[in-house]
Design a protein around this motif. Structure first.
Motif, PDB file in Angstrom:
ATOM      1  N   LYS A   1      14.340  -9.297  58.520  1.00 42.18           N
ATOM      2  CA  LYS A   1      15.222  -8.424  58.870  1.00 42.18           C
ATOM      3  C   LYS A   1      15.198  -8.036  60.304  1.00 42.18           C
ATOM      4  CE  LYS A   1      18.001  -4.267  57.583  1.00 42.18           C
ATOM      5  NZ  LYS A   1      19.072  -4.562  58.560  1.00 42.18           N
ATOM      6  N   VAL A   2      16.235  -7.888  61.200  1.00 39.51           N
ATOM      7  CA  VAL A   2      16.310  -7.201  62.353  1.00 39.51           C
ATOM      8  C   VAL A   2      15.880  -5.970  62.556  1.00 39.51           C
ATOM      9  CG1 VAL A   2      17.869  -6.851  64.430  1.00 39.51           C
ATOM     10  CG2 VAL A   2      18.085  -8.668  62.989  1.00 39.51           C
ATOM     11  N   GLY A   3      15.138  -5.619  63.408  1.00 38.04           N
ATOM     12  CA  GLY A   3      14.149  -4.530  63.712  1.00 38.04           C
ATOM     13  C   GLY A   3      13.200  -4.118  62.554  1.00 38.04           C
ATOM     14  N   TRP A   4      12.783  -5.089  61.711  1.00 42.85           N
ATOM     15  CA  TRP A   4      11.731  -4.738  60.615  1.00 42.85           C
ATOM     16  C   TRP A   4      10.726  -5.958  60.540  1.00 42.85           C
ATOM     17  CZ3 TRP A   4      11.211  -0.234  57.703  1.00 42.85           C
ATOM     18  CH2 TRP A   4      12.287   0.865  57.927  1.00 42.85           C
ATOM     19  N   GLY A   5      11.132  -6.937  61.187  1.00 48.30           N
ATOM     20  CA  GLY A   5      10.111  -8.223  60.978  1.00 48.30           C
ATOM     21  C   GLY A   5      10.416  -8.655  59.510  1.00 48.30           C
ATOM     22  N   LYS A   6       9.148  -9.220  59.231  1.00 49.12           N
ATOM     23  CA  LYS A   6       9.037  -9.927  57.774  1.00 49.12           C
ATOM     24  C   LYS A   6       8.491  -8.858  56.870  1.00 49.12           C
ATOM     25  CE  LYS A   6       8.406 -14.666  59.286  1.00 49.12           C
ATOM     26  NZ  LYS A   6       7.579 -15.953  59.172  1.00 49.12           N
TER      27      LYS A   6
END
Length: 215
Positions: free
Chosen positions: A200-205
């Motif tokens: 997710k954008v801003g959270w990574g994997k």
């Protein structure tokens, strides 16, 4: 003739002892106050920005946790019940999925609540998909076996998703990129576990492992 000598008071000296602030002193006081007010406003603005950023972060985390809770509930309550698709005249496995597939996960689950005591099964067919715009959807059908006109009810679960990775653990404790496995030989209708990685954008994997409650 003798006269007593009285003290002489100068009006100007009395005036000097009760004088107010000068213009220079007022200007200096206003300048100091302005500097202090500017510093206080800057600190307050920084606190408000940090609070707003933290609120947005907490809201995004809540949506991410809700998505994994829904997905985990579906996987952990999956049952070995295949369905018949009238449109293709084929039987679809109880659980099937593949990274990059559309949908990437489809299964039959139990525990479909029925508060109005309607005449329907407690089993539910659900599917998870990711569209090109980065929106993650959960869909379900009102009946298990589909007629040619069956249309699922689609719900938006999470946005700004860049990619979804999924793999399945079989009875030999081997990870497979799809289910049912492409390898030859008989396999159980359900895997032992499902691993999902959501980017997710801003959270990574973000990775989650879900156990399948096989009998």
């Amino acid at each position: 003739m003798w006269r007593p000598i009285l003290p002489c008071f100068e009006p100007r000296r009395l005036y000097d002892q009760h004088h107010g602030f000068t213009l220079i002193e007022l200007v200096v006081a206003l300048a100091v106050f302005a500097v202090l007010a500017l510093m206080a406003y800057g600190g307050l603005a920084s606190v408000l920005r940090a609070k707003e950023s933290s609120s947005v972060r907490v809201e995004e985390l809540g949506k991410l946790q809700l998505m994994f809770a829904l997905l985990g509930r579906d996987v952990e309550q999956s049952v070995a019940r295949p369905i018949f698709d009238e449109a293709t005249a084929t039987e679809r496995p109880a659980l099937l999925g593949e990274e990059g597939g559309e949908p990437f996960l489809e299964l039959t689950r139990t525990g479909w609540q029925n508060p109005q005591q309607g005449r329907r099964s407690a089993l539910q067919r659900v599917a998870w998909s990711l569209d090109p715009e980065g929106i993650l959807y959960r869909s379900y059908w009102s009946t298990l076996d589909r007629s040619s006109g069956s249309v699922p009810l689609k719900t938006k679960v999470l946005s700004q998703v860049q990619n979804v990775e999924i793999r399945f653990l079989d009875q030999h404790l081997v990870w497979n990129g799809s289910w049912p496995p492409y390898s030859s030989g008989e396999s159980d209708p359900l895997p032992k576990a499902v691993e999902v990685v959501v980017e997710k954008v801003g959270w990574g994997k973000v990775r989650r492992l879900f156990r399948v409650a096989t009998p």
